[in-house]
Design an enzyme around this catalytic site. Structure first.
Site, PDB file in Angstrom:
ATOM      1  N   LEU A   1      12.899   1.349  18.176  1.00  0.00           N
ATOM      2  CA  LEU A   1      13.951   1.472  19.171  1.00  0.00           C
ATOM      3  C   LEU A   1      15.271   1.855  18.645  1.00  0.00           C
ATOM      4  CD1 LEU A   1      13.882   0.962  22.602  1.00  0.00           C
ATOM      5  CD2 LEU A   1      16.026   0.416  21.531  1.00  0.00           C
TER       6      LEU A   1
ATOM      7  N   LYS B   1      -2.724  -8.433  15.551  1.00  0.00           N
ATOM      8  CA  LYS B   1      -2.193  -9.411  15.121  1.00  0.00           C
ATOM      9  C   LYS B   1      -2.501 -10.622  15.654  1.00  0.00           C
ATOM     10  CE  LYS B   1       1.479  -9.133  12.990  1.00  0.00           C
ATOM     11  NZ  LYS B   1       1.702  -9.040  11.347  1.00  0.00           N
TER      12      LYS B   1
ATOM     13  N   TYR C   1      -1.822  -3.422  18.871  1.00  0.00           N
ATOM     14  CA  TYR C   1      -0.938  -3.911  17.926  1.00  0.00           C
ATOM     15  C   TYR C   1      -1.069  -5.428  18.139  1.00  0.00           C
ATOM     16  CZ  TYR C   1       3.212  -5.805  15.791  1.00  0.00           C
ATOM     17  OH  TYR C   1       4.030  -6.877  15.203  1.00  0.00           O
TER      18      TYR C   1
ATOM     19  N   LYS D   1       0.750  -1.277  -0.125  1.00  0.00           N
ATOM     20  CA  LYS D   1       0.024   0.131   0.150  1.00  0.00           C
ATOM     21  C   LYS D   1       0.776   1.210  -0.120  1.00  0.00           C
ATOM     22  CE  LYS D   1      -3.514   1.958   3.096  1.00  0.00           C
ATOM     23  NZ  LYS D   1      -4.163   1.975   4.220  1.00  0.00           N
ATOM     24  N   LEU D   2       2.114   1.353   0.404  1.00  0.00           N
ATOM     25  CA  LEU D   2       3.053   2.248   0.591  1.00  0.00           C
ATOM     26  C   LEU D   2       2.464   3.081   1.634  1.00  0.00           C
ATOM     27  CD1 LEU D   2       4.535   3.124  -2.889  1.00  0.00           C
ATOM     28  CD2 LEU D   2       5.540   1.637  -1.156  1.00  0.00           C
TER      29      LEU D   2
ATOM     30  N   THR E   1       4.193 -11.848  15.190  1.00  0.00           N
ATOM     31  CA  THR E   1       5.050 -11.305  16.358  1.00  0.00           C
ATOM     32  C   THR E   1       5.113 -12.199  17.545  1.00  0.00           C
ATOM     33  OG1 THR E   1       5.312  -9.485  17.832  1.00  0.00           O
ATOM     34  CG2 THR E   1       3.312  -9.779  16.759  1.00  0.00           C
ATOM     35  N   ASP E   2       6.109 -12.227  18.359  1.00  0.00           N
ATOM     36  CA  ASP E   2       6.028 -12.788  19.683  1.00  0.00           C
ATOM     37  C   ASP E   2       5.227 -12.244  20.789  1.00  0.00           C
ATOM     38  OD1 ASP E   2       7.521 -10.653  20.072  1.00  0.00           O
ATOM     39  OD2 ASP E   2       9.304 -11.648  21.028  1.00  0.00           O
TER      40      ASP E   2
HETATM   41  N1  LIG Z   1       9.338  -4.919  13.318  1.00  0.00           N
HETATM   42  C1  LIG Z   1       9.505  -5.976  14.246  1.00  0.00           C
HETATM   43  O1  LIG Z   1      10.439  -6.044  15.054  1.00  0.00           O
HETATM   44  C2  LIG Z   1       8.696  -7.122  13.999  1.00  0.00           C
HETATM   45  C3  LIG Z   1       8.943  -8.144  14.757  1.00  0.00           C
HETATM   46  C4  LIG Z   1       8.294  -9.415  14.695  1.00  0.00           C
HETATM   47  C5  LIG Z   1       7.309  -9.473  13.620  1.00  0.00           C
HETATM   48  N2  LIG Z   1       7.056  -8.278  12.916  1.00  0.00           N
HETATM   49  C6  LIG Z   1       5.940  -8.399  11.910  1.00  0.00           C
HETATM   50  O2  LIG Z   1       6.634  -8.362  10.677  1.00  0.00           O
HETATM   51  C7  LIG Z   1       5.932  -7.547   9.486  1.00  0.00           C
HETATM   52  C8  LIG Z   1       6.898  -6.752   8.949  1.00  0.00           C
HETATM   53  O3  LIG Z   1       7.304  -5.493   9.740  1.00  0.00           O
HETATM   54  P1  LIG Z   1       8.224  -4.436   9.560  1.00  0.00           P
HETATM   55  O4  LIG Z   1       8.871  -3.957  10.997  1.00  0.00           O
HETATM   56  O5  LIG Z   1       8.658  -4.488   8.621  1.00  0.00           O
HETATM   57  O6  LIG Z   1       6.883  -3.493   9.213  1.00  0.00           O
HETATM   58  P2  LIG Z   1       6.908  -1.988   8.708  1.00  0.00           P
HETATM   59  O7  LIG Z   1       5.764  -1.235   9.344  1.00  0.00           O
HETATM   60  O8  LIG Z   1       8.128  -1.309   8.599  1.00  0.00           O
HETATM   61  O9  LIG Z   1       6.358  -2.190   6.948  1.00  0.00           O
HETATM   62  C9  LIG Z   1       5.092  -2.702   6.821  1.00  0.00           C
HETATM   63  C10 LIG Z   1       5.039  -2.590   5.201  1.00  0.00           C
HETATM   64  O10 LIG Z   1       3.602  -2.960   5.082  1.00  0.00           O
HETATM   65  C11 LIG Z   1       3.065  -2.072   4.112  1.00  0.00           C
HETATM   66  N3  LIG Z   1       1.571  -2.095   4.394  1.00  0.00           N
HETATM   67  C12 LIG Z   1       0.842  -1.570   5.701  1.00  0.00           C
HETATM   68  N4  LIG Z   1      -0.205  -1.955   5.355  1.00  0.00           N
HETATM   69  C13 LIG Z   1      -0.582  -2.165   4.405  1.00  0.00           C
HETATM   70  C14 LIG Z   1      -1.812  -2.633   3.661  1.00  0.00           C
HETATM   71  N5  LIG Z   1      -2.999  -2.573   4.106  1.00  0.00           N
HETATM   72  N6  LIG Z   1      -1.807  -3.299   2.496  1.00  0.00           N
HETATM   73  C15 LIG Z   1      -0.503  -3.434   1.699  1.00  0.00           C
HETATM   74  N7  LIG Z   1       0.633  -3.320   2.375  1.00  0.00           N
HETATM   75  C16 LIG Z   1       0.666  -2.641   3.645  1.00  0.00           C
HETATM   76  C17 LIG Z   1       3.610  -0.656   4.331  1.00  0.00           C
HETATM   77  O11 LIG Z   1       3.576   0.274   3.446  1.00  0.00           O
HETATM   78  C18 LIG Z   1       5.192  -1.178   4.772  1.00  0.00           C
HETATM   79  O12 LIG Z   1       5.870  -1.372   3.409  1.00  0.00           O
HETATM   80  C19 LIG Z   1       4.600  -7.154  10.013  1.00  0.00           C
HETATM   81  O13 LIG Z   1       3.460  -8.095   9.877  1.00  0.00           O
HETATM   82  C20 LIG Z   1       5.130  -7.172  11.751  1.00  0.00           C
HETATM   83  O14 LIG Z   1       3.999  -7.402  12.450  1.00  0.00           O
HETATM   84  C21 LIG Z   1       7.774  -6.992  13.050  1.00  0.00           C
END
Ligand SMILES: NC(=O)c1ccc[n+]([C@@H]2O[C@H](COP(=O)([O-])OP(=O)(O)OC[C@H]3O[C@@H](n4cnc5c(N)ncnc54)[C@H](O)[C@@H]3O)[C@@H](O)[C@H]2O)c1
Length: 325
Positions: A178, A142, A138, A23-24, A114-115
């Site tokens: 963080l 999830k 959040y 979606k960006l 996520t954990d």
């Molecule tokens: N960041 C962490 O530490 C972490 C840890 C465990 C799990 N996760 C999971 O990993 C995944 C990626 O996390 P991240 O940190 O890279 O996230 P991020 O927020 O950096 O990126 C999310 C991406 O999803 C896209 N997006 C958001 N809503 C959308 C929608 N409705 N349709 C299409 N695209 C959409 C955004 O444009 C972006 O490119 C997520 O599912 C998150 O819950 C993240």
């Protein structure tokens, strides 16, 4: 994180065609994929996973055979301020992807989760059989998406694998999380706002290790399974902060203790022996080395993060910082 996985897959499986459906949102950034944008095996389609028709169209037109769902709203602080979009993306979005996986007979869907769905644990570690006890909007959103994944496997035998990962770190991470938030603040000469007593514990995984784990789940895991992805590298937030300060040759006077986040989970910890026992997967990147490389990347790439921090998001960062005082 999704951009790291796309680049990883294109290198490891040069015959694969990868469609990046994104979606960006504020967190999406095509700059992260500049180096592959002319790769004939890669295609970007802008779209929202909450839009069922758009999802079905991209799956059908491109003859997709597998989905890896990285799309999410991913920042806990934002979910406390504005939970609405979290519920839509995490629950309705996952539902649309499950429907597409079922209706177009895809071979596999991997849900990147996520954990945090397990909640906080004082001692020991959560296994894949632990029950969910999410504490932030959040984590609850999830958990909702993950429950749907389970239900689709049990009810329809939809070929879904769910992963619960600890915190990511590495390059190209939006500077609200963080590690990049603190690194970029320090580069800017600003203090780092540390929640509460700083003793909340998180486990950390480098983006490269997470890509390897998702690769294993996509290609080897049996449908209906759940896997924890972690490293065992647990650190208190104050310990990470001190490591960053030391690597950047700055003192503890740069730490600004701020009011704790509401509902702040004390400790996350996951047992990842299932992933290791089933596939021999283990994290490879040493945390201190990965952190050094990450700091160096942010120092060398101000053009990447400065516009994100100081442009249209400046108000958010100001608010986030001020509200923590
Ligand atoms: N960041 C962490 O530490 C972490 C840890 C465990 C799990 N996760 C999971 O990993 C995944 C990626 O996390 P991240 O940190 O890279 O996230 P991020 O927020 O950096 O990126 C999310 C991406 O999803 C896209 N997006 C958001 N809503 C959308 C929608 N409705 N349709 C299409 N695209 C959409 C955004 O444009 C972006 O490119 C997520 O599912 C998150 O819950 C993240």
């Amino acid at each position: 994180m999704g951009s790291h996985f796309i680049k990883y897959i294109l290198v490891k499986y040069p015959g694969y065609k990868v469609i990046n459906f994104d979606k960006l949102t504020y967190a999406g950034n095509l700059e992260n994929l500049r180096e592959v944008e002319n790769n004939p095996q890669y295609k970007f389609v802008q779209g929202d996973i909450c839009d069922r028709e758009a999802v079905n169209k991209v799956v059908e037109e491109n003859k997709i055979d597998a989905i890896v769902n990285y799309a999410a709203e991913s920042h806990v602080d934002r979910s406390i301020m504005d939970p609405d979009v979290f519920l839509r993306t995490e629950i309705l979005g996952s539902f649309n992807l499950l429907e597409a996986t079922k209706n177009f007979n895809l071979k596999k869907m991997v849900q990147v989760s996520t954990d945090e769905v397990y909640g906080s644990i004082e001692e020991g570690s959560f296994t894949e059989d632990s029950s969910f006890s999410p504490n932030s909007p959040y984590a609850a959103a999830k958990a909702g998406g993950d429950h749907l994944c389970r239900a689709y496997f049990v009810t329809y035998k939809t070929p879904i694998v769910v992963s619960h990962s600890c915190n990511f770190y590495g390059t190209n991470q939006f500077p609200e999380k963080l590690i990049p938030f603190f690194i970029t603040n320090l580069i800017e000469g600003k203090k780092v706002p540390l929640y509460g007593d700083g003793k909340n514990v998180r486990e950390w995984i480098h983006t490269s290790d997470h890509c390897r784990a998702i690769d294993v789940l996509l290609h080897q895991a049996e449908a209906g399974n759940v896997y924890n992805i972690g490293t065992g590298k647990e650190l208190k937030n104050i310990e990470i902060t001190k490591l960053i300060l030391s690597e950047m040759e700055m003192g503890e006077e740069m730490i600004e203790p701020v009011k704790d986040r509401p509902g702040h989970d004390r400790r996350y910890s996951i047992d990842c022996s299932k992933l290791e026992n089933d596939f021999g997967w283990k994290a490879e990147k040493d945390f201190e080395t990965g952190l050094k490389e990450t700091i160096a990347w942010y120092k060398n790439n101000p053009d990447w993060w400065q516009p994100l921090k100081n442009g249209e998001h400046a108000e958010y960062f100001k608010k986030q910082y001020l509200e923590r005082k």
